[in-house]
Design an enzyme around this catalytic site. Structure first.
Site, PDB file in Angstrom:
ATOM      1  CG  ASP A  20      -0.298   0.050   2.533  1.00 28.08           C
ATOM      2  OD1 ASP A  20       0.670  -0.726   2.730  1.00 28.08           O
ATOM      3  OD2 ASP A  20      -0.725   0.833   3.388  1.00 28.08           O
ATOM      4  CD  GLU A  28       4.088   1.122   7.058  1.00 22.56           C
ATOM      5  OE1 GLU A  28       4.867   1.487   7.957  1.00 22.56           O
ATOM      6  OE2 GLU A  28       3.781   1.863   6.093  1.00 22.56           O
TER       7      GLU A  28
END
Length: 396
Positions: free
Chosen positions: A75, A140
């Site tokens: 991500d 994250e």
């Protein structure tokens, strides 16, 4: 696609617009690539009330023996204003020897380098005498609720046990080989809500200004250093990030005021002992009468925000020694062992096995025109390949 070519792998990952919490095709791309390399791939999805569901990936290769895991995230943060980019942030264009794209440094480049490094190692040496796994999240850069912390527990319930972990976050400040992260400071956030009494500024005796109490509380929070640092960590630091009343009128005493702050702290403190110290400081500030003569102590409430993380460091050993030697062998530099910077998912992994972090130079992470030099990407791949060889040799 050549699974030993980090440039091609990174381009494929960048072209997946995986802005948190969207998977964007990045985990599907990575899973397909690892499957072709003989990895068993699982794609668990985690969710809980009040949060978005998040896709994750766990891939493993090899049999019995020492287990090395590479952890990271696909991500990325949003690209922001596209007008600030010289190229499409999800096109992975190469300009003057650099690949431009969101996630190039943080941290799709690290993933691409490790995949390629493992592929090169296997082609030169055959399968490692043990197991290599990838533990990759899509959460994250977000709240970190449905990502690594749950993926670790998921793997543990399935009998996975890790001997060591390398996280591919960008750790180098200026040049490849500058720095290995062997730990991280803890992080604790809070809000102090102070209640007063609204009124006209010309009649202060009829009101109770919470901003006066906020000044005293802020002073108490900042009055003295929390500590002087330790052998492994720099001094703990408290920063007040906002003081808000929600009041836009200059002739109105507000009814309430909030102080927001964050502490990045070292191993002098646990989360609980630091909370106790900060609560005592808030209480002292609220009781101060320097700005509120004749008044009772201010009414305030201390609220802990987000999920706190404790400070940790990994002791020197085979993991650190293998990586330091690999960096020196490849770059000629002796990397600094550091605990500086913000938090990362290593704070969850340290409860399962020793963990260290090493990746690309982080100068452009989260910036417009985030980019990585192709020579640096190849250099990181070389370091990772040498590290894999050294780590398994040490556990033969």
């Amino acid at each position: 696609m050549d699974p030993t070519d980090p440039v091609a792998i990174l381009a494929g990952l960048i072209r997946c617009p995986s802005v948190t919490p969207r998977e964007g095709g990045a985990l599907a791309f990575l899973g397909a690539l690892l499957s072709r390399e003989g990895f068993e791939v699982a794609r668990p999805v985690f969710e809980e009330a009040g949060s978005e569901p998040v896709e994750n990936l766990f891939a493993r290769s090899g049999g019995e023996g020492p287990h090395l895991v590479f952890a990271g995230h696909t991500d990325v943060v949003p690209p922001g204003d596209l007008g600030d980019w010289s190229r499409d942030p999800f096109a992975a264009e190469i300009v003057d020897g650099e690949m431009i794209g969101r996630g190039a440094v943080d941290m799709k480049g690290g993933i691409a380098a490790f995949v390629a490094a493992h592929g090169r190692y296997v082609r030169k040496n055959g399968a490692q005498k043990g197991r290599v796994s990838f533990l990759i999240t899509g959460d994250e850069e977000g709240p970190a609720v449905n990502g690594t912390v749950k993926l670790l527990d998921w793997a543990k319930t399935r009998g996975e046990r890790f001997d060591a972990c390398l996280v591919g976050e960008p750790t180098n400040p200026d040049a490849l080989g500058d720095m290995i992260k062997i730990g991280r400071r803890g992080s604790l956030s809070a809000e102090v809500r102070i209640t007063g009494r609204q009124g006209h500024v010309a009649y202060p005796h009829l009101a109770d200004n919470p901003v006066r109490a906020a000044v005293a509380i802020a002073d108490a929070l900042l009055a003295s250093p929390l500590d002087e640092g330790t052998e492994t960590f720099q001094p703990s630091n408290l920063e007040i990030t906002a003081i808000e009343t929600g009041n836009a009128s200059v002739n109105v005493i507000p009814a309430r005021c909030s102080i927001f702050f964050n502490v990045r702290f070292n191993d002098t403190w646990s989360v609980e002992t630091l909370k106790a110290e900060l609560a005592a400081r808030v209480e002292r500030g609220a009781a101060a009468d320097r700005l509120r003569p004749g008044r009772a102590p201010a009414s305030c409430e201390l609220l802990w925000r987000e999920r706190p993380s404790a400070a940790f460091s990994t002791r020197p050993g085979a993991l650190t020694e293998a990586l330091v030697a690999a960096v020196e062998e490849t770059t000629g530099r002796r990397p600094q062992l550091s605990t500086s910077g913000g938090t990362s998912d290593a704070r969850f992994i340290k409860d399962h096995c020793p963990v260290i972090e090493f990746g690309l130079v982080g100068r452009t992470m989260h910036m417009s025109n985030e980019r990585v030099a192709l020579s640096e990407l190849q250099g990181l791949t070389d370091i990772y390949e040498a590290f894999i060889a050294r780590w398994f040799a040490a556990h033969a």
